[in-house]
Design a protein around this motif. Structure first.
Motif, PDB file in Angstrom:
ATOM      1  N   LEU A  70      32.192  28.405  42.822  1.00  0.00           N
ATOM      2  CA  LEU A  70      33.154  28.255  43.907  1.00  0.00           C
ATOM      3  C   LEU A  70      34.196  29.370  43.833  1.00  0.00           C
ATOM      4  CD1 LEU A  70      33.644  24.383  43.677  1.00  0.00           C
ATOM      5  CD2 LEU A  70      32.287  25.658  45.356  1.00  0.00           C
ATOM      6  N   PRO A  71      34.920  29.620  44.927  1.00  0.00           N
ATOM      7  CA  PRO A  71      35.934  30.688  44.920  1.00  0.00           C
ATOM      8  C   PRO A  71      36.971  30.562  43.804  1.00  0.00           C
ATOM      9  CG  PRO A  71      35.554  29.939  47.163  1.00  0.00           C
ATOM     10  CD  PRO A  71      34.784  29.016  46.250  1.00  0.00           C
ATOM     11  N   ASP A  72      37.257  29.327  43.382  1.00  0.00           N
ATOM     12  CA  ASP A  72      38.251  29.146  42.319  1.00  0.00           C
ATOM     13  C   ASP A  72      37.647  29.250  40.915  1.00  0.00           C
ATOM     14  OD1 ASP A  72      36.872  26.769  42.036  1.00  0.00           O
ATOM     15  OD2 ASP A  72      38.581  25.473  42.511  1.00  0.00           O
TER      16      ASP A  72
END
Length: 91
Positions: A70-72
């Motif tokens: 995920l982006p995080d």
């Protein structure tokens, strides 16, 4: 309550679990309810997280799941449909 040297294995295991929680925590004190809620559950969650992470890596290696980042930076685990699964049709 008196504890003897031949205490049940599950009691010894629980005592070791509590000792692991206490490592690196100075001047910790709590009630029996607090120990159950905060010490035991927190330690078990920490240990289970590592086990689940290893199990998910195993499932990924076996081709049972796929993984996306995920982006995080967290990982998203995605179950792969088996060959016998039928596609769902939206009405």
């Amino acid at each position: 309550m008196k504890v003897n040297d031949e205490e049940e294995p599950d009691i010894q295991s629980l005592a070791e679990e509590i000792a692991r929680y206490l490592q690196g925590r100075e001047q910790v004190a709590d009630t029996l309810d607090g120990i159950l809620q905060w010490w035991i559950l927190r330690q078990r969650l920490h240990e289970e997280r590592r086990r689940v992470e290893r199990a998910m890596a195993y499932l990924h290696q076996q081709g049972t799941i796929s993984i996306r980042t995920l982006p995080d930076g967290r990982l998203l685990y995605i179950g792969r449909p088996s060959a016998t699964d039928k596609p769902h049709l939206d009405s």
